[in-house]
Design an enzyme around this catalytic site. Structure first.
Site, PDB file in Angstrom:
ATOM      1  CE  LYS A 116      -4.160  -5.675  10.480  1.00 34.35           C
ATOM      2  NZ  LYS A 116      -2.819  -5.801   9.917  1.00 34.35           N
ATOM      3  CE  LYS A 200      -3.105   2.461  14.582  1.00 31.68           C
ATOM      4  NZ  LYS A 200      -2.579   1.133  14.899  1.00 31.68           N
ATOM      5  CE  LYS A 203      -2.729   6.467   0.881  1.00 36.70           C
ATOM      6  NZ  LYS A 203      -2.705   7.825   0.378  1.00 36.70           N
TER       7      LYS A 203
END
Ligand code: TRP
Length: 337
Positions: A116, A200, A203
């Site tokens: 991340k 994956k 959104k």
């Protein structure tokens, strides 16, 4: 080996985005049957969400949306506790205490932080680095014994165990925190992007066709399934034949998760069929499972006052469990009280 402890389940879902098929099949749907096995506590982890920037105007709406999905999926607020993390202050307080137990070196090994934070670790929030300690606090504040998580959270759960064990040893409080065990579902569905089976479902992907949102209408679900990327070959006869075909593997996995079958059972059913046959069946199945969830979600979201009342009730119940455990933790550490 079966765990002899009475089961107390804790899990959390972040309110970072509109809920999609990945959140539902990968997490929330798998929580529902656990209600028959033990005491269940399900949290909307808004403190975790703000480890990366969130739009303050969206956060509360997304928090309510995840709460609505929990209930629409079949988590019963009369039997299980459903609440918002930031509304129970024990989470943040215990996280600080555990920050002083966890070691920098342990956190530096966390692969999710490395992913991340990417090239820019120096510019990440301190919260993003300490994220797994807050997750440990979530679990340990309830002395939860079992934590349903996906593969990607296994390392964080191991860290929670390490923190618990170190606390117990350092403060000579054997069994103060029980070591939480992961519950990784046998068919834990990792739902991938419908246009690129190597990513994956998320959104944040700009392509709407890449995901199915739980708010999507039946027509939209059907259209997205029809447009899902595949290849020219028919379905393979066995699971080994899915290797190297990530998009096909994903659609078979979604069918399997929606129908509670194994991928092999799905392939047996469709033995060698083409996508002209498989996709309409997949679309019908998705609509039959998701339409009732969407409709129930809309009912909850249409009455925010009622939803908020349910969440406040959940916070009170969560606080009743967490507050004394935090107090005992303070005492073990020698705080004035
Ligand atoms: N980190 C988890 C995720 O992103 C969410 C989470 C926060 C969680 N606290 C938790 C999961 C406690 C299980 C238990 O999926």
């Amino acid at each position: 080996m079966t765990d002899p402890r009475p089961m107390r389940v804790f899990s959390g879902v972040q309110p970072t985005a509109n809920a999609h098929l990945g959140n539902y099949l990968g997490a929330i749907r798998r929580f529902v049957p656990l209600q028959d096995e033990g005491e269940c506590i399900f949290c909307v982890v808004d403190l975790h969400a703000v480890t990366v920037p969130q739009d303050p105007k969206m956060l509360a709406a997304q928090t309510r949306e995840i709460a609505a999905v929990y209930m629409a999926a079949g988590i019963d607020p009369a039997r299980s506790i459903i609440f918002v993390q930031s509304s129970v202050s024990a989470h943040a307080e215990l996280a600080w205490l555990l920050n002083c137990v966890a070691r920098m070196g342990w956190l530096e090994r966390m692969t999710q932080f490395k992913e991340k934070s990417g090239e820019n670790a120096e510019r990440s929030s301190v919260g993003l680095f300490a994220y797994p300690v807050l997750m440990a606090a979530d679990i340990l504040a309830y002395r939860a014994t079992h934590v349903p998580v996906g593969e990607d959270q296994k390392q964080h759960l191991e860290l929670a165990r390490d923190i618990a064990a170190r606390f117990n040893k350092e403060f000579k409080a054997e069994d103060h925190f029980p070591l939480p065990a992961p519950l990784i579902g046998a068919t834990a569905a990792r739902v991938m992007n419908l246009q690129d089976g190597t990513k994956k479902m998320s959104k944040s992907d700009p392509a709407e066709l890449s995901r199915i949102n739980l708010a999507d209408s039946d027509d939209v679900i059907v259209r997205k399934m029809k447009k899902a990327r595949t290849d020219a070959e028919p379905l393979p006869l066995d699971v080994a034949g899915l290797a190297g075909r990530p998009e096909v593997d994903n659609l078979v996995g979604i069918y399997a998760a929606l129908s509670d079958l194994s991928k092999q059972a799905v392939l047996d059913e469709f033995a060698g069929a083409g996508f002209g046959v498989f996709k309409p069946r997949l679309a019908d199945l998705a609509v039959s499972v998701l339409a009732p969830v969407r409709e129930a979600m809309q009912v909850y979201l249409a009455d925010p006052a009622q939803l908020d009342a349910l969440l406040r009730d959940g916070s009170l119940k969560a606080d009743v469990i967490a507050r004394p455990i935090l107090q005992q933790t303070r005492e073990a550490m020698g705080f004035w009280s």
